[in-house]
Design a protein around this motif. Structure first.
Motif, PDB file in Angstrom:
ATOM      1  N   VAL A 276       0.866  -1.184   0.000  1.00  0.00           N
ATOM      2  CA  VAL A 276       0.000   0.000   0.000  1.00  0.00           C
ATOM      3  C   VAL A 276       0.895   1.224   0.000  1.00  0.00           C
ATOM      4  O   VAL A 276       1.839   1.332   0.800  1.00  0.00           O
ATOM      5  N   LEU A 277       0.603   2.157  -0.891  1.00  0.00           N
ATOM      6  CA  LEU A 277       1.347   3.417  -0.983  1.00  0.00           C
ATOM      7  C   LEU A 277       0.443   4.536  -0.453  1.00  0.00           C
ATOM      8  O   LEU A 277      -0.654   4.758  -0.969  1.00  0.00           O
ATOM      9  N   ILE A 278       0.921   5.236   0.593  1.00  0.00           N
ATOM     10  CA  ILE A 278       0.195   6.386   1.167  1.00  0.00           C
ATOM     11  C   ILE A 278       0.839   7.644   0.613  1.00  0.00           C
ATOM     12  O   ILE A 278       2.044   7.858   0.756  1.00  0.00           O
ATOM     13  N   VAL A 279       0.014   8.502  -0.025  1.00  0.00           N
ATOM     14  CA  VAL A 279       0.527   9.736  -0.625  1.00  0.00           C
ATOM     15  C   VAL A 279      -0.209  10.933   0.012  1.00  0.00           C
ATOM     16  O   VAL A 279      -1.420  11.120  -0.189  1.00  0.00           O
ATOM     17  N   ASP A 280       0.540  11.743   0.813  1.00  0.00           N
ATOM     18  CA  ASP A 280      -0.062  12.928   1.454  1.00  0.00           C
ATOM     19  C   ASP A 280       1.071  13.840   1.874  1.00  0.00           C
ATOM     20  O   ASP A 280       2.093  13.364   2.379  1.00  0.00           O
ATOM     21  N   ASP A 281       0.886  15.134   1.692  1.00  0.00           N
ATOM     22  CA  ASP A 281       1.955  16.061   2.073  1.00  0.00           C
ATOM     23  C   ASP A 281       1.919  16.393   3.569  1.00  0.00           C
ATOM     24  O   ASP A 281       2.797  17.073   4.068  1.00  0.00           O
ATOM     25  N   ASP A 282       0.914  15.868   4.295  1.00  0.00           N
ATOM     26  CA  ASP A 282       0.807  16.072   5.746  1.00  0.00           C
ATOM     27  C   ASP A 282       1.325  14.820   6.434  1.00  0.00           C
ATOM     28  O   ASP A 282       0.717  13.752   6.348  1.00  0.00           O
TER      29      ASP A 282
ATOM     30  N   SER B 117       4.680  13.719  -1.856  1.00  0.00           N
ATOM     31  CA  SER B 117       4.303  14.551  -3.005  1.00  0.00           C
ATOM     32  C   SER B 117       3.894  13.654  -4.158  1.00  0.00           C
ATOM     33  O   SER B 117       4.164  12.448  -4.174  1.00  0.00           O
ATOM     34  N   GLY B 118       3.264  14.278  -5.146  1.00  0.00           N
ATOM     35  CA  GLY B 118       2.858  13.522  -6.327  1.00  0.00           C
ATOM     36  C   GLY B 118       4.047  13.004  -7.093  1.00  0.00           C
ATOM     37  O   GLY B 118       4.047  11.867  -7.590  1.00  0.00           O
TER      38      GLY B 118
ATOM     39  N   MET C 282       2.012  19.200  -7.585  1.00  0.00           N
ATOM     40  CA  MET C 282       1.177  18.244  -8.324  1.00  0.00           C
ATOM     41  C   MET C 282       0.061  17.759  -7.399  1.00  0.00           C
ATOM     42  O   MET C 282       0.323  17.128  -6.383  1.00  0.00           O
ATOM     43  N   ASP C 283      -1.167  18.110  -7.760  1.00  0.00           N
ATOM     44  CA  ASP C 283      -2.275  17.643  -6.919  1.00  0.00           C
ATOM     45  C   ASP C 283      -2.602  16.170  -7.215  1.00  0.00           C
ATOM     46  O   ASP C 283      -2.029  15.545  -8.102  1.00  0.00           O
ATOM     47  N   GLY C 284      -3.549  15.623  -6.457  1.00  0.00           N
ATOM     48  CA  GLY C 284      -3.887  14.204  -6.574  1.00  0.00           C
ATOM     49  C   GLY C 284      -4.484  13.836  -7.922  1.00  0.00           C
ATOM     50  O   GLY C 284      -4.251  12.720  -8.437  1.00  0.00           O
TER      51      GLY C 284
END
Length: 697
Positions: free
Chosen positions: A10-16, A39-40, A64-66
């Motif tokens: 599982v890849l979690i992508v979030d800038d927070d 980041s994206g 780069m947004d989602g």
């Protein structure tokens, strides 16, 4: 490089980072392979490296947004197979729609209900795994269909559109899903000759609710024609009939079948029908002629002197000549002369002509108005085939012998017509070649007689006690003593009595038996000569005749050498008599052979001199010892001044060239005295002795 990790990733992508920690805790310990991206751009890099099974992707990120990240990942190799859940505080319908538009698998809004997250993730992974397996199976099926050139299609009778696999599109020369396919636009690309059959078959299937199994051809846009095997059955879906079918591209098989048929029915060298094909067509032509009460003619064409081309220039030259001869036959015959049977099935031109094998061709003429037109056709063929050929850069000549039989006059079956035309052709061969001959029943009787004699001659040769050598003395004109003998063949036939060479030698030559008979005679004559050389003081030679076929045989030198070695006969006591025609047939080879025989030590004589070519040039170039004056000149030597002049000229010529002479057929004292006066060295004939058996020597 992609890293392989056991278990689901599982890849979690979030800038927070706090959100990432909370997501990791919510998934742990059920998910152990968790990676993170802030980041994206980093998410794309990690996806390429790990190929995760699921991505939790935040929508609102800097740079780069989602949405952009999701779209970019979907465009990567393997990007279509990953489950992507987009996580965002946005909850407007247009935002959700945009997420699915860029390829999101699912959508979650913030705040996230953490206790439910793990269950949600497991559900999505399970569903995505099922989708992957289905996609994998679909790809395997598509690959298998592509390899097998097999496609599948389905047609709901209530819908105009056909649901086709990608391979069906490729078979039809289109890109997969290039356009919707209907039965109407499928018919447009079917070969015109097959459209009606396909339409009728499908219409019948619609009416009877029964499948079908047919073949038809497709015309691709590039002009290529392929053959499809279409097999269908009918099933029901919620009470509605559906036509299910498979399309198999069998073009390669069809091509192979055509090639097999070609090799079975056509001659690969000349592209003409072969014997099997011609006999089938001949039977068909006879059936048509019988029904319409018509006549037909069969011409059997055999090339003269073809073996000489093969032997001197080689088989490649022979093949080239056969192709040229076949082309001449094709172009010589007018279209009105040609056989026009079964034209709808004829795949090759000139199916009326055939090559039976070797240098033998046949031609069938139907619906004859008169027999004269057949003679005209035969003569045109003979004239055309007699023109010079240029084979492998060399100019050469052949001719043709043509035998003709007619239906129904000469036979009512193909085998009999072919046999009788063959018989007529051999009659032309026997009469000098380069002509045509109509079959007659007298000719057939003659052939049957020859075949019987040939069979009996083979048996006589095998038994070894029926063939005999008789010996006719040769007398010295100066002192009257016997100086030699000519060995002459006799056949002590069990029912016909003693036969002379006139009765069977010609058959021995045409059948090839003369080679074995000649080898036996040569050995027997040498044995007798060895005995005579001891008991007869003046014995100087044993003359043995070599036929043209025997002289030109590849093993003749070995036969002579073996006979001398086995009998220990001094070579100078053996004289080989050769006709002019035998050595003129192939001058260059004859010179080589005669010189080899001369080096062996044997004597060489020209038999029947004056009746053949009588070329002074070969007397100059060939190592000849003796000229034999033919009996036809000796017969009239006393009363006919011209015969006397010819005999005198031959004797004088021989004296000038240092050759000896022998006169054959001397029966009267007057002939003896005159020949002695002329200076002829040797005399042979009934005046002195008939040919006698070995026990009377």
């Amino acid at each position: 490089m992609t890293k392989h990790v056991q278990g689901e990733i599982v890849l979690i992508v979030d800038d927070d980072p706090v959100i990432r920690i909370l997501m990791r805790r919510a998934l742990h310990p059920s998910m152990t392979n968790i990676i993170e991206a802030s980041s994206g751009e980093e998410a794309i890099a990690l996806f390429t490296q790990y190929l995760p099974d699921l991505i939790l992707l935040d929508v609102s990120m800097d740079k780069m947004d989602g949405f952009a990240c999701c779209s970019a990942i979907r465009a990567l190799p393997e990007g279509e197979n990953v489950a992507i859940i987009m996580v965002t505080a946005l909850d407007q319908p247009q935002d959700i729609q945009k997420a699915f538009d860029v390829g999101a698998t699912d959508f979650m809004t913030k705040p996230v209900k953490w206790p439910l997250l793990s269950h949600r993730i497991h559900y999505v992974l399970k569903a995505n795994k099922t989708i992957k397996e289905l996609t994998k199976s679909k790809n395997k099926l598509a690959k298998a269909q592509s390899i097998a050139h097999l496609g599948s299609w389905e047609w709901d009778f209530n819908n105009k559109t056909l649901d086709c696999s990608d391979e069906v599109y490729r078979m039809l020369g289109m890109q997969p899903k290039e356009r919707e396919l209907t039965f109407s636009n499928l018919i447009e690309i079917v070969h015109p000759d097959d459209r009606q059959m396909l339409s009728q078959t499908v219409t019948h299937a619609l009416k009877t609710r029964q499948g079908y199994d047919i073949e038809y051809r497709i015309l691709r846009e590039n002009g290529e024609i392929i053959t499809l095997h279409d097999r269908t059955d009918i099933s029901e879906d919620f009470g509605q009939p559906i036509l299910n079918g498979t399309l198999h591209d069998i073009s390669t098989r069809k091509k192979s079948e055509q090639e097999i048929t070609y090799y079975a029915y056509y001659d690969t060298l000349t592209d003409l029908p072969n014997r099997r094909n011609f006999l089938d067509r001949l039977d068909t032509a006879i059936a048509v002629a019988k029904r319409r009460a018509n006549k037909l003619a069969l011409l059997f064409i055999d090339l003269d002197h073809f073996k000489r081309i093969n032997d001197t220039l080689g088989h490649k030259a022979g093949d080239e000549l056969l192709c040229e001869a076949a082309n001449r036959i094709k172009t010589t015959i007018r279209q009105t002369d040609l056989m026009a049977i079964n034209c709808e099935n004829a795949e090759y031109e000139n199916s009326h002509i055939a090559r039976l094998g070797g240098d033998e061709f046949t031609l069938l003429l139907t619906e004859l108005e008169s027999f004269d037109c057949v003679a005209n056709v035969a003569q045109r063929l003979i004239n055309e085939l007699a023109k010079p050929y240029f084979v492998m850069g060399k100019k050469t000549f052949i001719s043709a012998s043509v035998g003709i039989s007619f239906y129904p006059d000469d036979g009512v079956t193909g085998d009999i017509l072919l046999q009788h035309a063959d018989t007529a052709m051999y009659e032309v061969k026997n009469n000098g070649k380069n002509g045509y001959q109509l079959f007659s029943h007298e000719m057939h009787q003659s052939l049957m007689h020859r075949l019987q004699i040939e069979a009996e001659l083979r048996e006589a040769l095998a038994l070894g006690d029926q063939l005999k050598l008789y010996y006719q003395p040769q007398i010295s004109s100066s002192h009257g003593d016997v100086v030699g003998y000519e060995a002459l063949m006799r056949w002590e036939h069990p029912t016909k009595g003693m036969l002379s060479p006139y009765d069977f030698i010609h058959i021995a030559e045409t059948s090839g038996l003369i080679i074995a008979i000649g080898e036996w005679a040569l050995l027997e004559a040498c044995k007798q000569a060895k005995t005579l050389s001891v008991s007869h003081q003046h014995f100087t030679r044993m003359a043995v005749n070599l036929s043209a076929l025997q002289f030109n045989h590849a093993s003749i030198f070995d036969h002579v050498k073996t006979a001398l070695e086995q009998t220990s006969l001094p070579p100078h006591l053996l004289e080989l008599e050769i006709t002019e025609s035998a050595i003129i047939d192939n001058v260059d080879d004859a010179i080589v052979l005669l010189n080899k025989l001369k080096k062996l030590g044997v004597k060489l004589a020209i038999d029947d001199f004056g009746t053949g070519y009588s070329s002074l040039n070969y007397l100059k170039n060939f190592p000849i010892d003796t000229l034999k004056i033919d009996k036809s000149f000796v017969d009239g030597i006393v009363n006919n001044p011209k015969d006397a002049a010819i005999a005198r000229t031959i004797v004088q010529l021989a004296l000038n060239l240092g050759l000896s002479t022998i006169a054959e057929g001397v029966e009267y004292t007057e002939q003896h005295e005159l020949l002695k006066t002329m200076g002829c060295d040797g005399l042979q004939g009934y005046l002195f002795s008939k040919p006698i058996s070995s026990d009377k020597l």
